[in-house]
Design a protein around this motif. Structure first.
Motif, PDB file in Angstrom:
ATOM      1  N   LEU A  50       0.845  -1.192   0.000  1.00 50.20           N
ATOM      2  CA  LEU A  50       0.000   0.000   0.000  1.00 50.20           C
ATOM      3  C   LEU A  50       0.883   1.245   0.000  1.00 50.20           C
ATOM      4  O   LEU A  50       1.877   1.304   0.723  1.00 50.20           O
ATOM      5  CB  LEU A  50      -0.925   0.017   1.226  1.00 50.20           C
ATOM      6  N   GLY A  53       3.947   4.874   4.173  1.00 48.54           N
ATOM      7  CA  GLY A  53       4.834   4.138   5.050  1.00 48.54           C
ATOM      8  C   GLY A  53       6.116   4.909   5.296  1.00 48.54           C
ATOM      9  O   GLY A  53       6.225   6.099   4.980  1.00 48.54           O
ATOM     10  N   LYS A  60       6.007   2.971  10.449  1.00 42.30           N
ATOM     11  CA  LYS A  60       5.754   1.630   9.910  1.00 42.30           C
ATOM     12  C   LYS A  60       4.552   0.966  10.572  1.00 42.30           C
ATOM     13  O   LYS A  60       3.952   0.043  10.003  1.00 42.30           O
ATOM     14  CB  LYS A  60       6.989   0.748  10.055  1.00 42.30           C
ATOM     15  N   ARG A  62       1.736   2.269  11.009  1.00 41.39           N
ATOM     16  CA  ARG A  62       0.557   2.971  10.522  1.00 41.39           C
ATOM     17  C   ARG A  62      -0.640   2.014  10.421  1.00 41.39           C
ATOM     18  O   ARG A  62      -0.476   0.795  10.292  1.00 41.39           O
ATOM     19  CB  ARG A  62       0.830   3.542   9.127  1.00 41.39           C
ATOM     20  N   LYS A  63      -1.832   2.580  10.435  1.00 44.77           N
ATOM     21  CA  LYS A  63      -3.027   1.779  10.201  1.00 44.77           C
ATOM     22  C   LYS A  63      -3.174   1.558   8.699  1.00 44.77           C
ATOM     23  O   LYS A  63      -3.178   2.512   7.917  1.00 44.77           O
ATOM     24  CB  LYS A  63      -4.265   2.492  10.749  1.00 44.77           C
ATOM     25  N   THR A  64      -3.279   0.323   8.278  1.00 40.46           N
ATOM     26  CA  THR A  64      -3.448  -0.003   6.869  1.00 40.46           C
ATOM     27  C   THR A  64      -4.894  -0.402   6.621  1.00 40.46           C
ATOM     28  O   THR A  64      -5.526  -1.053   7.462  1.00 40.46           O
ATOM     29  CB  THR A  64      -2.507  -1.136   6.441  1.00 40.46           C
ATOM     30  N   THR A  65      -5.426  -0.002   5.466  1.00 38.30           N
ATOM     31  CA  THR A  65      -6.860  -0.154   5.222  1.00 38.30           C
ATOM     32  C   THR A  65      -7.209  -0.889   3.940  1.00 38.30           C
ATOM     33  O   THR A  65      -8.370  -1.246   3.741  1.00 38.30           O
ATOM     34  CB  THR A  65      -7.531   1.228   5.182  1.00 38.30           C
ATOM     35  N   VAL A  67      -5.542  -3.381   0.305  1.00 39.51           N
ATOM     36  CA  VAL A  67      -4.461  -4.053  -0.406  1.00 39.51           C
ATOM     37  C   VAL A  67      -4.861  -4.130  -1.890  1.00 39.51           C
ATOM     38  O   VAL A  67      -5.188  -5.194  -2.395  1.00 39.51           O
ATOM     39  CB  VAL A  67      -4.179  -5.461   0.161  1.00 39.51           C
ATOM     40  N   ASP A  86       5.597  -6.798   3.658  1.00 40.93           N
ATOM     41  CA  ASP A  86       5.625  -5.356   3.936  1.00 40.93           C
ATOM     42  C   ASP A  86       6.184  -5.134   5.330  1.00 40.93           C
ATOM     43  O   ASP A  86       6.116  -6.018   6.199  1.00 40.93           O
ATOM     44  CB  ASP A  86       4.215  -4.768   3.840  1.00 40.93           C
ATOM     45  N   SER A  88       4.927  -2.800   7.222  1.00 40.35           N
ATOM     46  CA  SER A  88       3.723  -2.507   7.992  1.00 40.35           C
ATOM     47  C   SER A  88       2.866  -3.761   8.101  1.00 40.35           C
ATOM     48  O   SER A  88       3.097  -4.751   7.398  1.00 40.35           O
ATOM     49  CB  SER A  88       2.934  -1.367   7.332  1.00 40.35           C
ATOM     50  N   PHE A  90      -0.303  -6.038   7.600  1.00 34.05           N
ATOM     51  CA  PHE A  90      -1.472  -6.303   6.774  1.00 34.05           C
ATOM     52  C   PHE A  90      -2.083  -7.664   7.134  1.00 34.05           C
ATOM     53  O   PHE A  90      -2.800  -8.254   6.327  1.00 34.05           O
ATOM     54  CB  PHE A  90      -1.102  -6.287   5.288  1.00 34.05           C
TER      55      PHE A  90
END
Length: 227
Positions: A50, A53, A60, A62-65, A67, A86, A88, A90
């Motif tokens: 994503l 980052g 790193k 971070r909130k991922t939302t 893909v 990644d 981060s 997921f």
């Protein structure tokens, strides 16, 4: 609604991947390269899941939302095992054919351990931080694991992130160009050059394309084919 006979660019645009027609247009190349694999039970690895980052100064953790590319690959390759890597997290994304690996590309030993935890890939795409040493670390650890006849792709060679890029390092585009022009890899770090040159017998082709296929623009994406 799905369009009839969607190609990879159609899927990229539908899922919001920057690999499609709205930005990089990589999918035009990838559809030609990957179509023979489309109905095969392959192992596919993408690094970098994503936009954003640490390469953009974002933590790193971070909130991922989403893909976007992984969703695209899962549909394009209906029989493939898709792996995502990644720095981060997921792990929230679940699919019976998807496996997530959290990994820091600064650490070659960590990359090696990650690769030991998965079956040999048929196709690898490096769309991670784009820092030169990260790209080179990944290639040295992952290309030897690639199946014979497999494809290793490095995206966005024209851009390196200020927070990560090591001063004075040979850029990956220049490293690959040295091989294309001279049939040997040249690097500011002799150990890196030695590592890449040791892999030459395993390479059957190395191609570097410019941005949007325009010859006067900077190198953008590399495709290395394994013997």
């Amino acid at each position: 609604m799905k369009a009839k006979n969607e190609n990879l660019t159609d899927l990229a645009d539908r899922y919001g991947s920057d690999k499609g027609s709205t930005k990089h247009r990589y999918t035009e190349l990838y559809h030609m390269l990957f179509h023979p694999y489309r109905q095969r039970k392959i192992n596919f690895l993408e690094m970098g899941l994503l936009i954003g980052g640490p390469e953009h100064g974002i933590d790193k953790d971070r909130k991922t939302t989403d893909v976007p590319s992984i969703r695209m690959w899962l549909e394009y390759f209906p029989k493939a095992n898709i792996h995502g890597l990644d720095v981060s997290d997921f792990s929230w994304f679940e699919h019976e054919r998807f496996t997530f690996h959290r990994c820091d590309m600064d650490d070659r030993a960590e990359i090696a351990r990650t690769m030991d935890a998965m079956d040999a890939p048929d196709i690898v795409i490096d769309d991670a931080s784009h820092a030169s040493h990260h790209q080179q670390n990944a290639f040295l650890e992952i290309f030897p694991k690639l199946k014979s006849g497999g494809l290793y792709i490095i995206e966005d060679l024209r851009w390196q992130p200020d927070p990560y890029e090591v001063p004075g390092i040979t850029k990956t585009a220049a490293l690959l160009r040295s091989f294309i022009d001279e049939r040997t890899f040249s690097h500011s770090d002799p150990a890196i050059a030695e590592g890449f040159n040791a892999l030459i017998p395993e390479m059957s082709a190395c191609i570097v394309h410019p941005v949007r296929y325009q010859k006067k623009r900077k190198d953008q994406v590399a495709v290395i084919h394994k013997r």
